[in-house]
Motif scaffolding. Structure first.
Motif, PDB file in Angstrom:
ATOM      1  N   ASP A 140       7.903 -12.742   7.337  1.00  0.00           N
ATOM      2  CA  ASP A 140       8.575 -13.885   7.961  1.00  0.00           C
ATOM      3  C   ASP A 140       8.126 -15.200   7.320  1.00  0.00           C
ATOM      4  O   ASP A 140       6.954 -15.363   6.957  1.00  0.00           O
ATOM      5  CB  ASP A 140       8.277 -13.910   9.461  1.00  0.00           C
ATOM      6  N   THR A 141       9.065 -16.130   7.194  1.00  0.00           N
ATOM      7  CA  THR A 141       8.780 -17.451   6.618  1.00  0.00           C
ATOM      8  C   THR A 141       8.879 -18.559   7.653  1.00  0.00           C
ATOM      9  O   THR A 141       8.820 -19.733   7.310  1.00  0.00           O
ATOM     10  CB  THR A 141       9.760 -17.749   5.473  1.00  0.00           C
ATOM     11  N   TYR A 142       9.024 -18.200   8.931  1.00  0.00           N
ATOM     12  CA  TYR A 142       9.182 -19.220   9.971  1.00  0.00           C
ATOM     13  C   TYR A 142       7.985 -20.156  10.012  1.00  0.00           C
ATOM     14  O   TYR A 142       8.121 -21.357  10.235  1.00  0.00           O
ATOM     15  CB  TYR A 142       9.372 -18.530  11.329  1.00  0.00           C
ATOM     16  N   ARG A 143       6.788 -19.620   9.793  1.00  0.00           N
ATOM     17  CA  ARG A 143       5.566 -20.426   9.875  1.00  0.00           C
ATOM     18  C   ARG A 143       5.527 -21.532   8.826  1.00  0.00           C
ATOM     19  O   ARG A 143       4.749 -22.487   8.950  1.00  0.00           O
ATOM     20  CB  ARG A 143       4.328 -19.536   9.715  1.00  0.00           C
ATOM     21  N   LEU A 144       6.335 -21.420   7.777  1.00  0.00           N
ATOM     22  CA  LEU A 144       6.363 -22.471   6.772  1.00  0.00           C
ATOM     23  C   LEU A 144       7.039 -23.733   7.300  1.00  0.00           C
ATOM     24  O   LEU A 144       6.818 -24.821   6.768  1.00  0.00           O
ATOM     25  CB  LEU A 144       7.103 -21.978   5.515  1.00  0.00           C
ATOM     26  N   GLU A 145       7.855 -23.587   8.337  1.00  0.00           N
ATOM     27  CA  GLU A 145       8.591 -24.730   8.880  1.00  0.00           C
ATOM     28  C   GLU A 145       8.097 -25.145  10.254  1.00  0.00           C
ATOM     29  O   GLU A 145       8.192 -26.309  10.621  1.00  0.00           O
ATOM     30  CB  GLU A 145      10.084 -24.395   8.964  1.00  0.00           C
ATOM     31  N   ASN A 146       7.600 -24.204  11.048  1.00  0.00           N
ATOM     32  CA  ASN A 146       7.163 -24.488  12.412  1.00  0.00           C
ATOM     33  C   ASN A 146       5.897 -23.705  12.711  1.00  0.00           C
ATOM     34  O   ASN A 146       5.751 -22.567  12.273  1.00  0.00           O
ATOM     35  CB  ASN A 146       8.252 -24.074  13.427  1.00  0.00           C
ATOM     36  N   THR A 147       5.004 -24.296  13.473  1.00  0.00           N
ATOM     37  CA  THR A 147       3.780 -23.576  13.812  1.00  0.00           C
ATOM     38  C   THR A 147       3.953 -22.700  15.036  1.00  0.00           C
ATOM     39  O   THR A 147       3.201 -21.769  15.250  1.00  0.00           O
ATOM     40  CB  THR A 147       2.636 -24.570  14.081  1.00  0.00           C
ATOM     41  N   SER A 148       4.943 -23.001  15.882  1.00  0.00           N
ATOM     42  CA  SER A 148       5.101 -22.225  17.108  1.00  0.00           C
ATOM     43  C   SER A 148       6.557 -22.205  17.528  1.00  0.00           C
ATOM     44  O   SER A 148       7.368 -22.998  17.064  1.00  0.00           O
ATOM     45  CB  SER A 148       4.246 -22.818  18.242  1.00  0.00           C
ATOM     46  N   CYS A 149       6.877 -21.260  18.416  1.00  0.00           N
ATOM     47  CA  CYS A 149       8.224 -21.182  18.978  1.00  0.00           C
ATOM     48  C   CYS A 149       8.437 -22.371  19.901  1.00  0.00           C
ATOM     49  O   CYS A 149       7.605 -22.671  20.753  1.00  0.00           O
ATOM     50  CB  CYS A 149       8.396 -19.886  19.757  1.00  0.00           C
ATOM     51  N   SER A 150       9.542 -23.050  19.749  1.00  0.00           N
ATOM     52  CA  SER A 150       9.800 -24.238  20.565  1.00  0.00           C
ATOM     53  C   SER A 150      10.741 -23.948  21.725  1.00  0.00           C
ATOM     54  O   SER A 150      11.324 -24.852  22.282  1.00  0.00           O
ATOM     55  CB  SER A 150      10.396 -25.349  19.694  1.00  0.00           C
ATOM     56  N   CYS A 151      10.897 -22.662  22.069  1.00  0.00           N
ATOM     57  CA  CYS A 151      11.756 -22.313  23.201  1.00  0.00           C
ATOM     58  C   CYS A 151      11.182 -22.901  24.494  1.00  0.00           C
ATOM     59  O   CYS A 151      10.090 -22.528  24.914  1.00  0.00           O
ATOM     60  CB  CYS A 151      11.866 -20.803  23.337  1.00  0.00           C
ATOM     61  N   PRO A 152      11.876 -23.838  25.153  1.00  0.00           N
ATOM     62  CA  PRO A 152      11.320 -24.460  26.365  1.00  0.00           C
ATOM     63  C   PRO A 152      11.334 -23.534  27.567  1.00  0.00           C
ATOM     64  O   PRO A 152      10.744 -23.853  28.600  1.00  0.00           O
ATOM     65  CB  PRO A 152      12.239 -25.664  26.582  1.00  0.00           C
ATOM     66  N   PHE A 153      12.003 -22.392  27.453  1.00  0.00           N
ATOM     67  CA  PHE A 153      12.115 -21.484  28.590  1.00  0.00           C
ATOM     68  C   PHE A 153      11.150 -20.306  28.487  1.00  0.00           C
ATOM     69  O   PHE A 153      11.274 -19.350  29.237  1.00  0.00           O
ATOM     70  CB  PHE A 153      13.554 -20.982  28.731  1.00  0.00           C
ATOM     71  N   ARG A 154      10.202 -20.380  27.570  1.00  0.00           N
ATOM     72  CA  ARG A 154       9.127 -19.379  27.568  1.00  0.00           C
ATOM     73  C   ARG A 154       8.082 -19.852  28.581  1.00  0.00           C
ATOM     74  O   ARG A 154       7.081 -20.469  28.254  1.00  0.00           O
ATOM     75  CB  ARG A 154       8.505 -19.213  26.181  1.00  0.00           C
ATOM     76  N   PHE A 162       3.123 -17.922  16.014  1.00  0.00           N
ATOM     77  CA  PHE A 162       3.529 -16.739  15.263  1.00  0.00           C
ATOM     78  C   PHE A 162       2.390 -16.254  14.368  1.00  0.00           C
ATOM     79  O   PHE A 162       1.817 -17.036  13.611  1.00  0.00           O
ATOM     80  CB  PHE A 162       4.757 -17.045  14.413  1.00  0.00           C
ATOM     81  N   PRO A 163       2.047 -14.953  14.451  1.00  0.00           N
ATOM     82  CA  PRO A 163       0.971 -14.428  13.593  1.00  0.00           C
ATOM     83  C   PRO A 163       1.441 -14.281  12.150  1.00  0.00           C
ATOM     84  O   PRO A 163       2.638 -14.252  11.861  1.00  0.00           O
ATOM     85  CB  PRO A 163       0.680 -13.063  14.221  1.00  0.00           C
ATOM     86  N   ALA A 164       0.478 -14.179  11.256  1.00  0.00           N
ATOM     87  CA  ALA A 164       0.798 -14.031   9.842  1.00  0.00           C
ATOM     88  C   ALA A 164       1.486 -12.705   9.552  1.00  0.00           C
ATOM     89  O   ALA A 164       2.121 -12.547   8.509  1.00  0.00           O
ATOM     90  CB  ALA A 164      -0.471 -14.162   9.006  1.00  0.00           C
ATOM     91  N   ILE A 185      18.881 -15.031  11.137  1.00  0.00           N
ATOM     92  CA  ILE A 185      17.544 -14.450  10.949  1.00  0.00           C
ATOM     93  C   ILE A 185      16.831 -14.357  12.296  1.00  0.00           C
ATOM     94  O   ILE A 185      16.885 -15.283  13.106  1.00  0.00           O
ATOM     95  CB  ILE A 185      16.720 -15.307   9.968  1.00  0.00           C
ATOM     96  N   ALA A 186      16.152 -13.253  12.525  1.00  0.00           N
ATOM     97  CA  ALA A 186      15.327 -13.079  13.717  1.00  0.00           C
ATOM     98  C   ALA A 186      13.910 -12.734  13.289  1.00  0.00           C
ATOM     99  O   ALA A 186      13.705 -11.957  12.354  1.00  0.00           O
ATOM    100  CB  ALA A 186      15.893 -11.990  14.615  1.00  0.00           C
ATOM    101  N   THR A 187      12.947 -13.320  13.972  1.00  0.00           N
ATOM    102  CA  THR A 187      11.536 -13.051  13.708  1.00  0.00           C
ATOM    103  C   THR A 187      11.026 -12.000  14.690  1.00  0.00           C
ATOM    104  O   THR A 187      11.279 -12.094  15.886  1.00  0.00           O
ATOM    105  CB  THR A 187      10.707 -14.342  13.850  1.00  0.00           C
ATOM    106  N   ILE A 188      10.287 -11.018  14.187  1.00  0.00           N
ATOM    107  CA  ILE A 188       9.734  -9.943  15.012  1.00  0.00           C
ATOM    108  C   ILE A 188       8.214 -10.005  14.932  1.00  0.00           C
ATOM    109  O   ILE A 188       7.643  -9.997  13.842  1.00  0.00           O
ATOM    110  CB  ILE A 188      10.228  -8.567  14.543  1.00  0.00           C
ATOM    111  N   SER A 189       7.570 -10.080  16.095  1.00  0.00           N
ATOM    112  CA  SER A 189       6.109 -10.091  16.150  1.00  0.00           C
ATOM    113  C   SER A 189       5.660  -9.088  17.202  1.00  0.00           C
ATOM    114  O   SER A 189       6.317  -8.923  18.235  1.00  0.00           O
ATOM    115  CB  SER A 189       5.581 -11.481  16.508  1.00  0.00           C
ATOM    116  N   ILE A 190       4.526  -8.453  16.950  1.00  0.00           N
ATOM    117  CA  ILE A 190       3.923  -7.532  17.913  1.00  0.00           C
ATOM    118  C   ILE A 190       2.464  -7.938  18.045  1.00  0.00           C
ATOM    119  O   ILE A 190       1.673  -7.766  17.117  1.00  0.00           O
ATOM    120  CB  ILE A 190       4.056  -6.071  17.459  1.00  0.00           C
ATOM    121  N   VAL A 191       2.128  -8.512  19.175  1.00  0.00           N
ATOM    122  CA  VAL A 191       0.794  -9.070  19.380  1.00  0.00           C
ATOM    123  C   VAL A 191       0.250  -8.572  20.712  1.00  0.00           C
ATOM    124  O   VAL A 191       0.870  -8.759  21.756  1.00  0.00           O
ATOM    125  CB  VAL A 191       0.819 -10.614  19.385  1.00  0.00           C
TER     126      VAL A 191
END
Length: 463
Positions: A306-320, A332-334, A347-353
């Motif tokens: 995933d390359t999302y971390r290059l543009e944003n450090t975290s999910c900005s969804c206000p409803f989380r 988002f983890p590496a 594009i969708a980002t998938i994380s398992i933490v």
């Protein structure tokens, strides 16, 4: 000194009063409303607009929070441990409320929470304009709300209920039963856009086993939530794979789930084959014992780093968000992966933490920019200076006069500023994280050591 020519507020016209009230806080206006019936009537004519209301029924502290362009007003059913002044008294039927004012807002002590909170809100509607006000959250704790339908029926006049949150601090089976029986009515009449269900209610069901009927308890199903915009369910064991694959939501947070990794794999594949643009965020807590690496979840999928971390450090969804209206960012983890839908390149980002599955499609809130990268390291030189630097200092090389240097300070030849060696030996944590500061400190010590070697050589040559 008292003004000798007071002018009663009720003699001002609506425009003049509106200009005056712009300089008063909401709690000042509440206090003013108790001065006379004429003043209260004048306040009603001015109709200072309230934009949003948060209402909470809780055994700890029930609250009403009013929001407007002028600021906020907090009302509580508990007296704070701060100085207060008497504001006024409300009497409606058998309900009597003594309003007190502190630096934190307005307060009253209730004997009947169900009626007392609504009585206080009714008074506010007499002096403020609630025509365009939305209930941003209506939070019910079943520990103090025996009949949730009675409470909810008091708010059906509001045109917009943004979030309904149901909690249970102490279990009350009668309150649970009333909520379960009236849930359909509540959803139909309040029409919330978002819901948090933090209670687990069991109900008897009839099944047939080996030719005989059996009655046993099963978790209550809340199928009415499947088409809401945002849902968070603390106990989601009742949500089946079929339910999961047919959710029509923007945000879904399913805790304590029984969904399998295979179900999550089907969900991703269904999304890849669809053209829906509704989903923003999906979060599922996997059952204990699930594969933390998620191989089965990604099986048969074409994934990339995933390359999302290059543009944003975290999910900005206000409803989380969970128990409260405060949103919780997700870092988002590496190890995050991404999949790309062929039909529209979404594009969708998938994380398992930590045993939780996260599926992020897009932001519907403010974007969090990435943290600037640290300054580039100089690995060769840094390693060279890092090894043995402290040992060189602790050798306490003699200075040009043959005396041992003072342990508290040295002098750097480049800028003639003293270097605190004890500070160097006890480097603060923030300096340890700042590799360039650490590097520069080593540089200073090396320069000092080099200068002393030169001085020693000159002294030897002279002798």
């Amino acid at each position: 000194m008292m003004n000798e020519n007071p002018f009663p507020l009720h003699k001002f016209n609506v425009v003049e009063l509106g200009a005056i009230f712009k300089h008063l806080s909401l709690d000042d206006i509440v206090q003013l409303s108790f001065t006379s019936h004429d003043i209260r009537r004048a306040l009603g004519e001015v109709s200072l607009s309230i934009s949003a209301v948060e209402i909470s029924y809780s055994p700890r502290k029930s609250t009403i929070k009013l929001k407007s362009e002028k600021g906020d007003l907090l009302w509580t059913d508990r007296y704070p441990d701060t100085p207060m002044t008497f504001v006024g008294e409300i009497k409606v039927g058998r309900i009597s409320l003594r309003f007190m004012k502190s630096g934190d807002g307005i307060h009253a002590r209730l004997t009947d929470i169900t009626q007392g909170v609504f009585t206080a809100l009714t008074y506010f509607t007499d002096i403020f304009n609630f025509k365009n006000a939305a209930i941003s959250e209506l939070a019910l704790d079943l520990s103090v709300i025996l009949d949730s339908r009675i409470v909810c029926s008091q708010y059906t006049a509001f045109t917009n209920i943004e979030r309904l949150a149901v909690h249970e601090t102490i279990r009350d089976e009668d309150a649970e039963r009333a909520f379960a029986l009236n849930f359909s009515w509540i959803m139909k009449n309040l029409k919330p856009k978002e819901i948090y269900i933090g209670v687990e209610i069991m109900e008897p069901v009839l099944t047939m086993r080996r030719g005989r009927f059996d009655i046993h308890d099963m978790p209550r199903r809340y199928e009415q939530i499947f088409d809401l915009d945002h849902i968070c369910v603390k106990y989601s064991e009742w949500i089946t794979e079929k339910d999961f694959l047919n959710l029509n939501v923007k945000t879904a947070i399913l805790m304590n789930s029984y969904l399998s990794e295979t179900s999550l794999n089907k969900f991703i594949k269904n999304w890849m084959e669809s053209d829906s643009d509704r989903l923003n965020w999906m979060e599922v807590k996997l059952p204990d014992g699930s594969n933390q690496q998620g191989e089965k979840i990604l099986e048969g999928l074409v994934v990339e780093d995933d390359t999302y971390r290059l543009e944003n450090t975290s999910c900005s969804c206000p409803f989380r968000r969970f128990e409260t209206v405060e949103s919780v960012p997700f870092e988002f983890p590496a190890t995050s992966k991404k999949v790309t839908r062929g039909s529209d390149s979404t594009i969708a980002t998938i994380s398992i933490v930590g045993g939780t599955f996260f599926f992020h499609v897009r932001n519907d809130g403010p974007v969090t920019p990435p943290v600037p990268p640290p300054p580039p390291e100089q690995p060769g030189r840094l390693a060279q200076f890092g090894q043995g630097a402290v040992e060189r200092i602790m050798r306490r090389d003699p200075d040009e006069d043959g005396r041992e240097p003072d342990e508290d300070e040295f002098q750097v030849d480049e800028d003639e500023e003293e270097v605190d060696i004890l500070n160097f030996l006890q480097i603060q944590e923030d300096e340890r994280n700042d590799r360039m500061a650490f590097f520069q400190r080593h540089q200073a010590i090396r320069r000092l050591h080099r200068r002393r070697n030169q001085q020693n050589r000159r002294r030897n040559q002279q002798n």
